[in-house]
Design a protein around this motif. Structure first.
Motif, PDB file in Angstrom:
ATOM      1  N   LYS A 230      -1.508 -26.497   6.635  1.00 42.01           N
ATOM      2  CA  LYS A 230      -2.045 -26.021   6.169  1.00 42.01           C
ATOM      3  C   LYS A 230      -2.634 -24.424   6.392  1.00 42.01           C
ATOM      4  O   LYS A 230      -3.252 -24.257   7.494  1.00 42.01           O
ATOM      5  CB  LYS A 230      -3.175 -27.314   5.336  1.00 42.01           C
ATOM      6  N   ALA A 231      -2.201 -23.269   5.516  1.00 46.54           N
ATOM      7  CA  ALA A 231      -3.089 -22.158   5.580  1.00 46.54           C
ATOM      8  C   ALA A 231      -4.562 -22.517   5.218  1.00 46.54           C
ATOM      9  O   ALA A 231      -4.737 -22.716   4.341  1.00 46.54           O
ATOM     10  CB  ALA A 231      -2.079 -21.538   4.788  1.00 46.54           C
ATOM     11  N   ASN A 232      -5.115 -20.924   5.868  1.00 46.19           N
ATOM     12  CA  ASN A 232      -6.487 -20.754   5.548  1.00 46.19           C
ATOM     13  C   ASN A 232      -7.488 -22.453   5.661  1.00 46.19           C
ATOM     14  O   ASN A 232      -8.480 -22.721   5.208  1.00 46.19           O
ATOM     15  CB  ASN A 232      -6.717 -20.280   4.107  1.00 46.19           C
ATOM     16  N   GLN A 233      -7.459 -23.078   6.924  1.00 45.78           N
ATOM     17  CA  GLN A 233      -7.594 -23.876   7.313  1.00 45.78           C
ATOM     18  C   GLN A 233      -7.779 -23.928   9.007  1.00 45.78           C
ATOM     19  O   GLN A 233      -7.232 -23.759   9.463  1.00 45.78           O
ATOM     20  CB  GLN A 233      -6.840 -25.479   7.253  1.00 45.78           C
TER      21      GLN A 233
ATOM     22  N   ALA B 134      -0.122 -21.025   6.826  1.00 50.52           N
ATOM     23  CA  ALA B 134       1.134 -22.449   6.548  1.00 50.52           C
ATOM     24  C   ALA B 134       1.960 -22.451   7.993  1.00 50.52           C
ATOM     25  O   ALA B 134       2.940 -21.868   8.404  1.00 50.52           O
ATOM     26  CB  ALA B 134       1.439 -22.771   4.728  1.00 50.52           C
ATOM     27  N   ASN B 135       2.318 -24.318   8.852  1.00 44.73           N
ATOM     28  CA  ASN B 135       3.194 -23.793   9.222  1.00 44.73           C
ATOM     29  C   ASN B 135       2.856 -23.113  10.456  1.00 44.73           C
ATOM     30  O   ASN B 135       4.546 -22.549  11.366  1.00 44.73           O
ATOM     31  CB  ASN B 135       4.159 -23.751   8.543  1.00 44.73           C
TER      32      ASN B 135
END
Length: 466
Positions: free
Chosen positions: A319-322, A277-278
């Motif tokens: 978003k993480a894993n995006q 994330a970020n």
């Protein structure tokens, strides 16, 4: 609208001896009305020649002659002071008109001083079904470019717009519009071609769109849209990085920063899988340093450029894993990040590995065959993304390898040996033969992203020991 098909050929001035010494005015002339004339012959139907004849010394006569059709009509003025006459002559096309042959129409205007002007037109039985064409040069049929880059020379920069419009029968109108500078010009044309030249005054460093429309007498149109960039620099290549320092840029073996895709003039994009994330990302013009030109955001969240990562704030991918598609648009001066959802991975259960070549590895080379690949580990949350840790030799200076599965299908080759970060999936291509220089043998984590078509390698110590 009537299908008016006229080819203007030539105008001749013919002088007689009658009262020639008293002639002081202009030559008589005739202007054909291309809107209301009907000069496309259909056997047994009427045709019309309409227009205006004029003479400064008063008109004597208007003669219409079509020798191939044995037509010869002379209209004699009934008064000595007629200087303008509306010609409206109706005649019937022959029953045996030849559709393969153009008939020559001669209109001869004579004034009271005996001066005569002769006009020639063609009547064609073949309709005008094709649109006009627009060229940079009509003589060599040179296509008009759709993009121009103009260097600013001051507060106002003149852009010289020049082109040729051509029609096989006859043009009716040329329209040029540039709403960015409130420029609009419409030109009535009664000829087969027209050469347009004008200067457009540009004042801001931005993109200007110029619309050109050419219309022929039968309503056929061609439209061209030109893009003119003033004072903005385009780049042949742009890179995309998720690190913040020059040291990190050069800590990998290849691939960070990754080469962005050039989608068009001034527009670049990168498809990126955001594992954490970020994540902070930027675009830059030199793959080895941020100090040349780096693109990111300013304090207000607007696109800016600079020579360091302190003044140029990153674009944050939340978003993480995006997957994201990050786009840099130097025309609009924007950078956008759009979430992307890939389709189901059809190779999710396929074992894919790194197949080592002859150079660059500390381990012994095995036979070049899919069965001898080093199996890569796929991430549970994203099977498109996988990795493997392998030791690279400091004694070599070229790393040879590719990615493949069983029986060479699927296989993922590099676009070229000089650009090993860009993968061409499922196509035969170049093995990576990447030159490098390290001072000691180092274990690198090699990544492959088969959705983003990217590969990169970083030292295991820099990969958080995953």
């Amino acid at each position: 609208m009537k299908n008016v098909v006229i080819l203007f050929l030539s105008v001749f001035l013919l002088y007689s001896c009658k009262n020639e010494e008293t002639f002081t005015g202009d030559a008589p002339n005739f202007v054909l009305n291309v809107e209301t004339s009907q000069l496309e012959p259909v056997p047994g139907t009427y045709m019309y020649i309409r227009g205006v004849a004029q003479a400064s010394n008063s008109l004597e006569s208007v003669r219409i002659k079509i020798e191939d059709w044995e037509l010869d009509k002379t209209i004699t003025m009934k008064s000595d002071d007629i200087k303008t006459y509306d010609v409206d002559y109706k005649f019937m096309a022959p029953d045996d008109v030849d559709s393969e042959k153009n008939a020559e129409i001669n209109v001869m205007v004579t004034d009271k001083a005996g001066l005569q002007t002769q006009y020639q037109f063609f009547a064609s039985a073949t309709g005008d079904s094709s649109a006009p064409e627009i060229f940079a040069n009509k003589n060599i049929r040179l296509q008009l470019p759709e993009f121009y880059e103009v260097v600013s020379t001051g507060a106002t920069t003149d852009f010289n717009l020049e082109f040729d419009a051509v029609d096989e029968k006859m043009l009716k109108e040329i329209s040029v519009v540039c709403e960015d500078i409130n420029y609009s010009k419409q030109i009535s044309v009664h000829a087969m071609d027209y050469h347009f030249v004008d200067k457009l005054s540009l004042t801001e460093s931005k993109q200007y769109i110029i619309g050109i429309t050419a219309t022929d007498n039968d309503g056929n149109k061609v439209k061209k849209e030109l893009s003119v960039m003033l004072g903005l620099k385009d780049y042949d290549v742009m890179y995309f990085a998720d690190v913040n320092t020059d040291e990190e840029l050069n800590s990998d073996l290849y691939g960070i920063p990754m080469e962005a895709v050039k989608e068009g003039n001034y527009i670049f994009s990168a498809t990126y899988y955001n594992r954490n994330a970020n994540t902070e990302v930027r675009f830059l013009t030199d793959e080895t340093t941020f100090t040349q030109t780096t693109f990111g955001l300013d304090e207000k969240g607007k696109l800016t450029s600079g020579s360091n990562t302190t003044d140029v704030k990153p674009v944050v991918l939340p978003k993480a894993n995006q997957y994201y598609k990050v786009t840099l648009n130097l025309i609009d001066m924007t950078v956008t990040a759009k979430e992307v959802t890939p389709p189901a991975d059809k190779y999710a259960s396929t074992v894919i590995g790194l197949l080592r070549g002859a150079t660059g590895w500390t381990a012994d080379k095995v036979t070049w065959a899919p069965a001898n690949k080093d199996v890569m580990t796929k991430y549970d949350e994203n099977t498109y993304l996988m990795y493997i840790d392998l030791e690279v030799s400091a004694a070599s200076n070229n790393l040879a390898f590719t990615f493949t599965a069983n029986a060479w299908n699927p296989y993922f080759y590099f676009r070229s040996a000089q650009e090993p970060d860009i993968i061409v999936p499922m196509k035969e291509g170049a093995h990576a033969n990447y030159p490098y220089s390290i001072t000691q043998n180092t274990t690198y984590r090699f990544y492959l992203d088969t959705y983003a078509s990217r590969s990169w390698a970083v030292p295991v110590s820099a990969s958080n020991g995953e």
